[in-house]
Design a protein around this motif. Structure first.
Motif, mmCIF file in Angstrom:
data_model
loop_
_atom_site.group_PDB
_atom_site.id
_atom_site.type_symbol
_atom_site.label_atom_id
_atom_site.label_comp_id
_atom_site.label_asym_id
_atom_site.label_seq_id
_atom_site.Cartn_x
_atom_site.Cartn_y
_atom_site.Cartn_z
ATOM 1 N N ARG A 1 0.823 -1.210 0.000
ATOM 2 C CA ARG A 1 0.000 0.000 0.000
ATOM 3 C C ARG A 1 0.850 1.249 0.000
ATOM 4 O O ARG A 1 0.465 2.264 -0.547
ATOM 5 C CB ARG A 1 -0.887 0.009 1.240
ATOM 6 N N SER A 2 2.021 1.195 0.668
ATOM 7 C CA SER A 2 2.843 2.395 0.783
ATOM 8 C C SER A 2 3.399 2.786 -0.576
ATOM 9 O O SER A 2 3.933 3.872 -0.738
ATOM 10 C CB SER A 2 3.986 2.157 1.761
ATOM 11 N N ARG B 1 9.515 -7.731 -12.159
ATOM 12 C CA ARG B 1 8.447 -8.393 -11.395
ATOM 13 C C ARG B 1 8.635 -9.903 -11.359
ATOM 14 O O ARG B 1 7.700 -10.662 -11.547
ATOM 15 C CB ARG B 1 7.057 -8.096 -11.980
ATOM 16 N N GLN B 2 9.878 -10.318 -11.212
ATOM 17 C CA GLN B 2 10.151 -11.746 -11.154
ATOM 18 C C GLN B 2 10.650 -12.140 -9.786
ATOM 19 O O GLN B 2 11.379 -13.113 -9.636
ATOM 20 C CB GLN B 2 11.198 -12.118 -12.200
ATOM 21 N N SER B 3 10.248 -11.350 -8.777
ATOM 22 C CA SER B 3 10.775 -11.577 -7.436
ATOM 23 C C SER B 3 10.574 -13.013 -6.993
ATOM 24 O O SER B 3 11.484 -13.657 -6.477
ATOM 25 C CB SER B 3 10.066 -10.662 -6.454
ATOM 26 N N LEU B 4 9.352 -13.509 -7.194
ATOM 27 C CA LEU B 4 9.068 -14.818 -6.630
ATOM 28 C C LEU B 4 9.467 -15.944 -7.561
ATOM 29 O O LEU B 4 9.548 -17.101 -7.155
ATOM 30 C CB LEU B 4 7.601 -14.896 -6.230
ATOM 31 N N TYR C 1 6.811 -3.341 -5.107
ATOM 32 C CA TYR C 1 5.775 -4.086 -5.828
ATOM 33 C C TYR C 1 5.198 -5.156 -4.917
ATOM 34 O O TYR C 1 5.829 -5.578 -3.953
ATOM 35 C CB TYR C 1 6.359 -4.776 -7.055
ATOM 36 N N ALA C 2 4.009 -5.649 -5.310
ATOM 37 C CA ALA C 2 3.338 -6.659 -4.491
ATOM 38 C C ALA C 2 4.204 -7.902 -4.319
ATOM 39 O O ALA C 2 4.387 -8.395 -3.202
ATOM 40 C CB ALA C 2 2.010 -7.032 -5.137
ATOM 41 N N ASP C 3 4.749 -8.409 -5.417
ATOM 42 C CA ASP C 3 5.504 -9.669 -5.318
ATOM 43 C C ASP C 3 6.786 -9.466 -4.514
ATOM 44 O O ASP C 3 7.168 -10.323 -3.729
ATOM 45 C CB ASP C 3 5.797 -10.238 -6.715
#
Lengths: 297, 423
Positions: free
Chosen positions: A80-81, B32-35, A85-87
């Motif tokens: 939220r902050s 966005r490939q963190s996981l 990123y979400a992941d």
């Protein structure tokens, strides 16, 4: 009760609990939050052990549950902050908590009867020998009671909030507009996931928990469309994976929890290829037919 | 702590791993490939076991090659599931991660029961055992670090493009697929090397946590790579030293704990993005709003007939907004210091400067109301609340422009006069 029966019973009850909450996780695209929770409850378990000096206490469940909710809270706050990123917020929170748990356990390993191997792979093979004694009489293996109660809790909560959970899974906007609180439902579900994970933890270990949370609901997701059917299919495929996995582990003389994860994977491959509606082969045939009906000019 | 051969090895190894992990983690984070990197770490385990079963060798090169193949296979499996079914990315990652790891565990337990598998040391891939690092491992790690840094420097522009604007890269005719495969292969390579040091679960943090921390300090990729690599190296060395000094603290978790602390620190204190700065900023704005409201309330009281610059008692002011007397006096103190306000006991009044400042705020409020009413044709009872916020946000330039566009109106939609600079 024979040993095999106890192992299969515990396995099926864990698989059913996981399939029930896992279905909502998969539908809400939060499968990896379940994975994160299954790792980050470790310090809660360690602190619970240290405080109560016993494995069967409520302190441990409460500690682990609190850590699960804390994980969700931290991930959500970071997301939220707008700073991560979400992941990535999932990816930085659970290893940090897991690291704290590992350090606690290895620092005080001599004081608590808990080793890392057991936490990761579980010791479902030993569950038949860990008995509960109430007022001098044995009332059965502890794991049966723990996982049975968890399954009951899952059934009751999901039964009570079925409509709300369904709504929030498919249309959170409408859910909020109708006056239900998506955030509260979210935390309710996550608390349920935490409790399920903790109960499953010692008997089957962290890896099987993740496999059981994610894989059977995905199998069901490939086979059916209605939520009730999806829950039932997920529970059924979880139980099939337990039986098949136990057989596999017997044949290979390997880890039972690992075997169950592999069997769940096998079921997923079958559904992935053969599902009548969403399977690879079915959609390939459909495409061929469509091409045959409208041949290229 | 004794400065032994082992301690030195672990220190060098952890720092090198932190450096490479930090650099590559930036790309994983931005793409966005963190996981995915978490899944790769888990997927590598069966590869290690199969490599051992096939060759019977325990040399790191063989095991790592096996892990590498399994990791890449896992990455393709995830892509395959997402592309060819209705399963979403998060669930696909979860499936591959847990099933591959399950296969690994079954194979591992099987190997441990084989006569040749006793003390095979394969389980160090699970939790990582930095203490078992030998000179060979350091040599391998140095080679990988050099390779990664070399590749990143050489293809910096291309990797940057792939991370931020994939489509643009395709339109330029760059071999985007090949570049992405290259980046993912480097990621797998580092994950696999790191596994035996920090273990399956914590590998993801070795990549992500320094990158996430570095992201807070800079908006430029080049700087982010440097900062992230630096944070990784510092966490690696501090963590390994801490684990060598404090008894029974394993290296991997110590490293992750150090980098997590750095991350928390960065999230709080990084200039501009940090939470503490944002909070201070909010406080300052809040105080300014309270002061502007006080000026305006005094002005409006004057407008209602008692005359600008007349004394107004505190209880009356408190009644306007339901504020506490002490809160109002706190706002007043700064205004008195700037000689916009005079205070005598519990009475306040505007000075000549204060009247001018207050008029500015009222002007913003009434011009905005006029604007909303004329351009958006909102009814008069819908204007006030929006204007209450905008009077604190509009800059002087914007207000002048607004005034011009509206044709210098004399009165607002409620019929109240709009104050002008000259008056």
């Amino acid at each position: 009760m024979s040993d095999t029966f106890v192992i299969l019973l515990v396995g099926c009850m864990v698989a059913s609990s996981c399939a029930l909450v896992g279905t909502f996780l998969v539908l809400r695209k939060m499968a990896l939050l379940g994975d994160a929770i299954s790792h980050s409850v470790l310090p809660g378990i360690a602190i619970g052990f240290l405080l109560s000096q016993s494995r069967s206490s409520l302190v441990m469940v409460v500690g682990a549950g609190a850590l699960g909710v804390l994980t969700v809270f931290l991930v959500e706050r970071l997301q939220r902050s707008g700073r991560l990123y979400a992941d990535a917020s999932i990816g930085v929170v659970f290893p940090a908590l897991f690291a704290v748990g590992v350090i606690l356990i290895s620092r005080y390993a001599s004081m608590i009867d808990l080793d890392l191997d057991c936490v990761l792979y579980g010791e479902i093979a030993y569950t038949p020998w860990d008995l509960v004694v109430v007022a001098g009489t044995t009332v059965g293996p502890r794991a049966v009671w723990v996982t049975g109660l968890t399954l009951l809790l899952n059934l009751v909560v999901i039964g009570l909030f079925f409509k709300e959970l369904k709504l929030v899974s498919f249309d959170p906007g409408l859910c909020e507009a109708l006056g239900f609180r998506p955030v509260r439902l979210h935390y309710l579900l996550m608390a349920l996931v935490s409790v399920t994970v903790v109960a499953a933890f010692e008997s089957v270990g962290a890896i099987l928990v993740v496999a059981m949370l994610v894989v059977p609901p995905c199998v069901a997701y490939l086979l059916v469309d209605r939520l009730v059917l999806m829950l039932a299919t997920a529970v059924a495929s979880g139980c099939i994976a337990v039986f098949a996995g136990y057989g596999l582990a017997r044949v290979l003389d390997g880890s039972i929890a690992g075997g169950m994860a592999v069997a769940a994977g096998g079921l997923f491959i079958l559904a992935f290829l053969l599902s009548p509606r969403y399977g690879l082969i079915a959609s390939w045939i459909r495409r061929r037919r469509a091409v045959g009906r409208y041949p290229a000019q | 702590m004794e400065w032994t051969y082992t301690v030195r090895n672990v220190l060098v190894g952890s720092s090198l791993l932190g450096l490479t992990g930090g650099v590559l983690g930036c790309f994983a984070l931005l793409r966005r490939q963190s996981l995915l990197s978490d899944a790769l770490a888990h997927a590598a385990l069966p590869g290690v076991c199969v490599a051992f079963l096939l060759t019977g060798s325990k040399s790191p090169e063989v095991l790592l090659a096996g892990a590498m193949v399994a990791g890449i296979l896992g990455a393709f499996a995830i892509l395959g599931v997402i592309r060819n079914s209705r399963i979403k990315e998060d669930a696909a990652i979860g499936i591959i991660l847990s099933v591959f790891f399950g296969i690994g565990i079954v194979l591992l337990t099987w190997i441990q029961k084989l006569p040749s598998g006793n003390q095979s040391g394969l389980d160090r891939f699970l939790f990582g055992q930095a203490a078992t690092m030998g000179t060979d491992d350091i040599r391998l790690l140095s080679a990988v670090t050099l390779l990664v840094l070399f590749a990143v420097v050489l293809f910096f522009k291309e990797f940057k493009l792939v991370s931020f604007d994939h489509g643009f890269g395709v339109s330029l005719g760059l071999p985007v697929k090949l570049l992405e495969f290259g980046l993912t292969s480097l990621l797998v390579l580092v994950v696999v090397i790191g596994l035996q040091m920090v273990g399956v679960v914590l590998m993801v943090a070795t990549l992500l946590t320094p990158a996430a921390a570095a992201r807070q300090w800079t908006d430029r990729l080049g700087a982010m790579l440097l900062v992230s690599g630096g944070i990784g190296a510092v966490s690696g060395s501090v963590g390994s030293l801490a684990s060598a000094t404090i008894p029974r603290v394993p290296t991997g978790p110590a490293i992750v704990l150090v980098s997590s602390v750095i991350l928390v620190f960065s999230l709080m204190l990084a200039p501009r993005r940090g939470m503490v700065w944002a909070m201070l900023q909010d406080r300052l704005v809040e105080r300014r709003i309270r002061r502007e409201n006080l000026l305006k309330d005094l002005y409006l009281a004057g407008e209602r007939g008692i005359g600008f610059g007349s004394w107004v008692t505190l209880p009356i002011l408190m009644g306007y907004r339901g504020l506490s007397g002490s809160g109002l006096l706190r706002s007043a103190r700064r205004l008195v210091k700037n000689s916009l306000l005079e205070r005598s006991g519990d009475q306040l009044r505007l000075t000549a400067d204060g009247i001018r400042e207050a008029a500015k705020v009222v002007r913003k409020h009434r011009l905005w109301e006029s604007y909303l009413s004329r351009r958006l044709e909102l009814p008069p009872d819908h204007l006030h609340r929006d204007a209450e916020m905008m009077e604190h946000a509009l800059s002087d330039e914007v207000v002048d422009d607004l005034d011009r566009r509206l044709g210098y109106p004399e009165r607002d939609p409620h019929g109240k006069p709009i104050p002008r600079e000259a008056s």
